[in-house]
Motif scaffolding. Sequence first.
Motif, PDB file in Angstrom:
ATOM      1  N   ASN A  26       0.850  -1.183   0.000  1.00 24.77           N
ATOM      2  CA  ASN A  26       0.000   0.000   0.000  1.00 24.77           C
ATOM      3  C   ASN A  26       0.888   1.236   0.000  1.00 24.77           C
ATOM      4  O   ASN A  26       1.766   1.368   0.851  1.00 24.77           O
ATOM      5  CB  ASN A  26      -0.905  -0.011   1.240  1.00 24.77           C
ATOM      6  CG  ASN A  26      -1.983   1.054   1.196  1.00 24.77           C
ATOM      7  OD1 ASN A  26      -1.776   2.148   0.702  1.00 24.77           O
ATOM      8  ND2 ASN A  26      -3.147   0.725   1.742  1.00 24.77           N
ATOM      9  N   ASP A  27       0.654   2.140  -0.941  1.00 26.75           N
ATOM     10  CA  ASP A  27       1.387   3.401  -1.008  1.00 26.75           C
ATOM     11  C   ASP A  27       0.362   4.528  -1.124  1.00 26.75           C
ATOM     12  O   ASP A  27      -0.345   4.632  -2.129  1.00 26.75           O
ATOM     13  CB  ASP A  27       2.328   3.410  -2.206  1.00 26.75           C
ATOM     14  CG  ASP A  27       3.218   4.662  -2.244  1.00 26.75           C
ATOM     15  OD1 ASP A  27       3.217   5.422  -1.255  1.00 26.75           O
ATOM     16  OD2 ASP A  27       3.910   4.858  -3.263  1.00 26.75           O
ATOM     17  N   THR A  28       0.273   5.351  -0.093  1.00 29.55           N
ATOM     18  CA  THR A  28      -0.686   6.457  -0.060  1.00 29.55           C
ATOM     19  C   THR A  28       0.083   7.760   0.133  1.00 29.55           C
ATOM     20  O   THR A  28       0.941   7.849   1.012  1.00 29.55           O
ATOM     21  CB  THR A  28      -1.697   6.269   1.078  1.00 29.55           C
ATOM     22  OG1 THR A  28      -2.391   5.028   0.885  1.00 29.55           O
ATOM     23  CG2 THR A  28      -2.706   7.395   1.110  1.00 29.55           C
ATOM     24  N   ASN A  55       4.838  16.744  10.262  1.00 24.95           N
ATOM     25  CA  ASN A  55       5.043  17.638   9.123  1.00 24.95           C
ATOM     26  C   ASN A  55       3.782  17.857   8.300  1.00 24.95           C
ATOM     27  O   ASN A  55       3.846  18.362   7.178  1.00 24.95           O
ATOM     28  CB  ASN A  55       6.181  17.104   8.230  1.00 24.95           C
ATOM     29  CG  ASN A  55       5.900  15.702   7.715  1.00 24.95           C
ATOM     30  OD1 ASN A  55       4.798  15.186   7.865  1.00 24.95           O
ATOM     31  ND2 ASN A  55       6.907  15.085   7.115  1.00 24.95           N
ATOM     32  N   GLY A  56       2.618  17.456   8.826  1.00 22.98           N
ATOM     33  CA  GLY A  56       1.368  17.683   8.120  1.00 22.98           C
ATOM     34  C   GLY A  56       1.192  16.844   6.879  1.00 22.98           C
ATOM     35  O   GLY A  56       0.454  17.212   5.961  1.00 22.98           O
ATOM     36  N   SER A  57       1.839  15.671   6.839  1.00 20.25           N
ATOM     37  CA  SER A  57       1.780  14.817   5.649  1.00 20.25           C
ATOM     38  C   SER A  57       0.934  13.576   5.916  1.00 20.25           C
ATOM     39  O   SER A  57       1.056  12.943   6.967  1.00 20.25           O
ATOM     40  CB  SER A  57       3.190  14.389   5.237  1.00 20.25           C
ATOM     41  OG  SER A  57       3.128  13.402   4.225  1.00 20.25           O
ATOM     42  N   PRO A  58       0.105  13.185   4.947  1.00 21.52           N
ATOM     43  CA  PRO A  58      -0.680  11.955   5.090  1.00 21.52           C
ATOM     44  C   PRO A  58       0.016  10.719   4.541  1.00 21.52           C
ATOM     45  O   PRO A  58      -0.567   9.631   4.549  1.00 21.52           O
ATOM     46  CB  PRO A  58      -1.925  12.266   4.254  1.00 21.52           C
ATOM     47  CG  PRO A  58      -1.393  13.095   3.134  1.00 21.52           C
ATOM     48  CD  PRO A  58      -0.276  13.932   3.731  1.00 21.52           C
ATOM     49  N   ASN A  59       1.256  10.833   4.086  1.00 24.56           N
ATOM     50  CA  ASN A  59       1.900   9.756   3.348  1.00 24.56           C
ATOM     51  C   ASN A  59       2.181   8.533   4.224  1.00 24.56           C
ATOM     52  O   ASN A  59       2.619   8.668   5.366  1.00 24.56           O
ATOM     53  CB  ASN A  59       3.220  10.227   2.747  1.00 24.56           C
ATOM     54  CG  ASN A  59       3.028  11.340   1.738  1.00 24.56           C
ATOM     55  OD1 ASN A  59       1.917  11.804   1.510  1.00 24.56           O
ATOM     56  ND2 ASN A  59       4.128  11.783   1.148  1.00 24.56           N
TER      57      ASN A  59
END
Length: 457
Positions: A365-367, A386-390
Amino acid sequence: MIKRKFPGRWALGLVVALGALLSAQRAEAVPAFARQTDQPCTACHIGAFGPQLTPFGIAFKMNGYTLAAGDTPYPYIPISVAGFASFNNTADPVQKVVSPQYGTDNNFNLDQVSLFIAGRLSDYAGGMIQMTYNGTSGSAFLDDSDLRLTHQFDISSQEVQIGLDMNNGPTVQDPYNTLYHYAYPYASSATAPGPVTAPLAISALAGNSLGITNYYWINQSWYIEAGGYKSLSSTWDNALGETVNNTPIGTIEGVAPYARLAWQKVWGNNFLELGGVFMYAALNEANLGIPGTNNYTDYGIDANYQYSNGNHQFAVATNLLQQQMNMGASYGAGLASKEWNNLTQFRIAGDYYYKNTYGFTMAFNDTFGSQDNALYAPAPVIGSANGSPNYKSITWEADWVPFGKDASSVWDFEHNFKFGLQYTDYLEFNGGTSNYDGFGHNASGNNTIYLYVWTAW
């Protein structure tokens, strides 16, 4: 329901709720259907257990769950019961952050118990209604449910199956095991931390919306579906238990359109499906104390390949979904730092089964998406520094399904068990690998061992 207007608390609530949603179990094999058709579980399901559908299982669903054997050795009762129990371990002892009622790690859990009413009503109508008790939250609610009216006819030598479908969440009705409700993982830990990002319109409207779609299955090759979804009223939410299981999202303004197109082919021992999906939802956020709407557009492509030859079964399913988000309401209230955000998710899972008994799955899974320091705020374990959803993850699973290959045994309790050992390895979590949340936690600390037993009868 969360109504506070400051960013950190609102975002944290969304994180917790979506994490619970993404770890929820999917609807599974329903033995009532096996009794109705007098077929073994292997006829409809890869690995003798749900929810992955074989071409026969796909056709059974397309035809409205109406197929029935002329004579069966058992009386047909359209009721089934299913349940999960599990052991959960994370690399770091952080489970208490997600589920305060549990210990910090090594938790035993009754994930869920479900009651199904499932079967045919006539030659043209059938369906499935699932009620679930969630052992993690202690709540009971209407779970994945799908009711169908169908009719088959010919147009210029073209065989057409037409259907009208009513369901309680986008992709509940989908037969291809590539979109949210029936895509891998079919079971996952409800107590361990999970990533919070997913295409919201397709995933988070499950259970708190009502959809009616019209579909056509042409020559058992082309599948065309279109319809729309409405939010349930607060009265129905309360009656069905959905306010307990709900996510902190708004209510649908008007109708949220949904469209699906797929092509499938069966040749020899092979099956292939290629498809696409689209959904748009404008969500009024007044129930969160926020004026205005947030708008979500989800679209993507998917594929499903299966090969079956004697003792060997192989399957691979994948999707690539994109979401565009106009966060006008949240941006105006200071709950998002950007008015526009985007999110992309790629998932692929491959399965191998020997004698429909011993199975192995590997999934990736890569989001990834745009940074938003208010929407993805720092918080211990479940936040982003850092505010990232990754996030990226690899999941391995081995399972054993000792029974379910004999139609004559569908009434036997011991013939409907699945035992699974699953390990999820996070390569990235909420935008980072080291100190991803700003509180000293690493992505690898959320690596999870999930040992479960699943029964249905």
